[in-house]
Motif scaffolding. Structure first.
Motif, short mmCIF file in Angstrom:
data_model
loop_
_atom_site.label_atom_id
_atom_site.label_comp_id
_atom_site.label_asym_id
_atom_site.label_seq_id
_atom_site.Cartn_x
_atom_site.Cartn_y
_atom_site.Cartn_z
N ARG A 131 0.85 -1.19 0.00
CA ARG A 131 0.00 0.00 0.00
C ARG A 131 0.89 1.24 0.00
NH1 ARG A 131 -3.91 0.16 4.89
NH2 ARG A 131 -1.89 0.00 5.90
N CYS A 132 0.64 2.13 -0.93
CA CYS A 132 1.39 3.39 -1.01
C CYS A 132 1.01 4.26 0.19
CB CYS A 132 1.04 4.10 -2.31
SG CYS A 132 1.77 5.74 -2.45
N THR A 133 2.01 4.69 0.95
CA THR A 133 1.71 5.52 2.11
C THR A 133 1.50 6.99 1.73
OG1 THR A 133 4.07 5.65 2.57
CG2 THR A 133 2.81 4.02 3.81
N ALA A 134 1.79 7.36 0.48
CA ALA A 134 1.55 8.73 0.02
C ALA A 134 0.11 8.92 -0.45
CB ALA A 134 2.53 9.08 -1.10
N CYS A 135 -0.41 7.97 -1.24
CA CYS A 135 -1.76 8.15 -1.80
C CYS A 135 -2.75 7.06 -1.40
CB CYS A 135 -1.69 8.28 -3.33
SG CYS A 135 -1.44 6.71 -4.21
N ARG A 189 -1.22 -2.24 -4.29
CA ARG A 189 -0.70 -2.89 -5.49
C ARG A 189 -0.25 -4.32 -5.19
NH1 ARG A 189 3.24 1.42 -4.29
NH2 ARG A 189 5.29 0.51 -3.87
N LEU A 190 -0.39 -5.14 -6.24
CA LEU A 190 0.01 -6.54 -6.18
C LEU A 190 0.18 -6.99 -7.62
CD1 LEU A 190 0.29 -8.85 -3.99
CD2 LEU A 190 -1.95 -9.59 -4.72
N PRO A 191 1.30 -7.58 -8.02
CA PRO A 191 2.45 -7.90 -7.18
C PRO A 191 3.17 -6.65 -6.67
CG PRO A 191 2.95 -8.28 -9.50
CD PRO A 191 1.49 -7.96 -9.43
N PRO A 192 4.00 -6.83 -5.64
CA PRO A 192 4.75 -5.70 -5.11
C PRO A 192 5.62 -5.06 -6.19
CG PRO A 192 4.91 -7.60 -3.66
CD PRO A 192 4.27 -8.09 -4.93
N ALA A 193 5.80 -3.75 -6.07
CA ALA A 193 6.62 -3.01 -7.03
C ALA A 193 7.37 -1.91 -6.28
CB ALA A 193 5.73 -2.41 -8.11
N PRO A 194 8.48 -1.44 -6.85
CA PRO A 194 9.30 -0.45 -6.13
C PRO A 194 8.63 0.91 -5.96
CG PRO A 194 10.53 -1.48 -7.92
CD PRO A 194 9.12 -1.93 -8.06
N VAL A 195 7.76 1.30 -6.91
CA VAL A 195 7.11 2.61 -6.81
C VAL A 195 5.62 2.47 -7.11
CG1 VAL A 195 9.17 3.94 -7.41
CG2 VAL A 195 7.59 3.23 -9.22
N CYS A 196 4.86 3.45 -6.62
CA CYS A 196 3.41 3.49 -6.84
C CYS A 196 3.12 3.81 -8.31
CB CYS A 196 2.81 4.57 -5.93
SG CYS A 196 1.03 4.80 -6.17
N THR A 197 2.18 3.06 -8.89
CA THR A 197 1.83 3.30 -10.29
C THR A 197 1.01 4.59 -10.45
OG1 THR A 197 -0.09 1.88 -9.98
CG2 THR A 197 1.86 0.88 -10.97
N ASP A 198 0.43 5.10 -9.36
CA ASP A 198 -0.36 6.32 -9.44
C ASP A 198 0.47 7.57 -9.21
OD1 ASP A 198 -2.68 5.05 -10.04
OD2 ASP A 198 -3.78 5.72 -8.28
N ARG A 236 3.96 7.60 -8.05
CA ARG A 236 5.41 7.40 -8.18
C ARG A 236 6.15 7.44 -6.85
NH1 ARG A 236 5.78 4.60 -12.61
NH2 ARG A 236 4.60 5.54 -14.28
N SER A 237 5.44 7.48 -5.74
CA SER A 237 6.11 7.44 -4.45
C SER A 237 6.73 6.07 -4.23
CB SER A 237 5.11 7.74 -3.33
OG SER A 237 5.72 7.46 -2.07
N ALA A 238 7.90 6.05 -3.61
CA ALA A 238 8.55 4.78 -3.26
C ALA A 238 8.22 4.35 -1.84
CB ALA A 238 10.05 4.90 -3.45
N GLU A 239 7.42 5.15 -1.12
CA GLU A 239 7.08 4.84 0.27
C GLU A 239 5.85 3.93 0.29
OE1 GLU A 239 9.16 5.89 2.63
OE2 GLU A 239 10.27 6.75 0.96
N ALA A 240 5.97 2.82 1.00
CA ALA A 240 4.85 1.88 1.04
C ALA A 240 4.88 1.08 2.33
CB ALA A 240 4.90 0.93 -0.16
N ASP A 241 3.72 0.57 2.71
CA ASP A 241 3.65 -0.39 3.81
C ASP A 241 2.85 -1.60 3.32
OD1 ASP A 241 1.03 0.46 3.87
OD2 ASP A 241 1.13 1.36 5.85
N TRP A 242 2.47 -2.47 4.25
CA TRP A 242 1.81 -3.72 3.88
C TRP A 242 0.49 -3.82 4.63
CZ3 TRP A 242 4.01 -6.54 0.03
CH2 TRP A 242 5.31 -6.17 -0.32
N LYS A 243 -0.55 -4.16 3.91
CA LYS A 243 -1.89 -4.28 4.49
C LYS A 243 -2.30 -5.75 4.40
CE LYS A 243 -6.62 -2.61 3.57
NZ LYS A 243 -7.50 -3.66 3.18
N GLU A 244 -2.73 -6.31 5.51
CA GLU A 244 -3.21 -7.68 5.49
C GLU A 244 -4.64 -7.71 4.97
OE1 GLU A 244 -2.43 -9.82 9.06
OE2 GLU A 244 -3.55 -11.59 8.42
#
Ligand SMILES: [Zn+2]
Length: 141
Positions: free
Chosen positions: A35-39, A43-52, A54-62
């Motif tokens: 989950r992008c922490t900026a917006c 996303r799945l599969p995991p990726a280095p940046v947000c497709t919306d 472009r932030s590289a900050e993310a966490d994980w949501k169960e």
């Protein structure tokens, strides 16, 4: 005792620095999405940046591991030695995931029982002590 659906000879996924948290959670039988922490976009599969954004900050949501079959195909040729045929590869629309779909398998069902829109639930297959694969089973009513 974990259930098994595919043989040990199945090719194993390779984790890298982007996907490792997904596989670590899977080993604990937790299905997570990035989950992008900026917006807030998941996303799945995991990726280095947000497709919306472009932030590289993310966490994980169960996510709970419920969903429905978005589409599927029936495979009649083995990809690993000792594999039971036919088997089903499916795209699962995951509930509470922000609209994500995940490629997996529908197990424990005859191919003719699988249908688009069929409700499914997560079942973990422990391939080894370190590797658990998320599969899905039909919710039978
Ligand atoms: Zn974003």
């Amino acid at each position: 005792m974990s259930e098994r659906f595919f043989p040990d000879s199945m090719p194993a996924p390779l984790a890298d620095h982007v996907t490792l948290p997904f596989w670590q959670a899977a080993a604990e039988h937790r299905l997570v999405v990035q989950r992008c922490t900026a917006c807030g976009r998941t996303r799945l599969p995991p990726a280095p940046v947000c497709t919306d954004c472009r932030s590289a900050e993310a966490d994980w949501k169960e996510v709970p591991g419920r969903g429905e079959v978005y589409t599927y195909t029936v495979v009649h040729r083995p990809i690993a030695a000792g594999q039971e045929l036919p088997f089903v590869i499916a795209v699962i629309a995951l509930e509470e995931s922000g609209g994500l779909r995940m490629i997996s398998n529908v197990v424990d069902a005859k191919p003719e029982e699988v249908a688009i829109g069929a409700p499914v639930e997560l079942v973990w297959e422990d391939m080894s002590a370190e590797l658990a694969i998320p599969r899905f089973r039909l919710v039978r009513r």
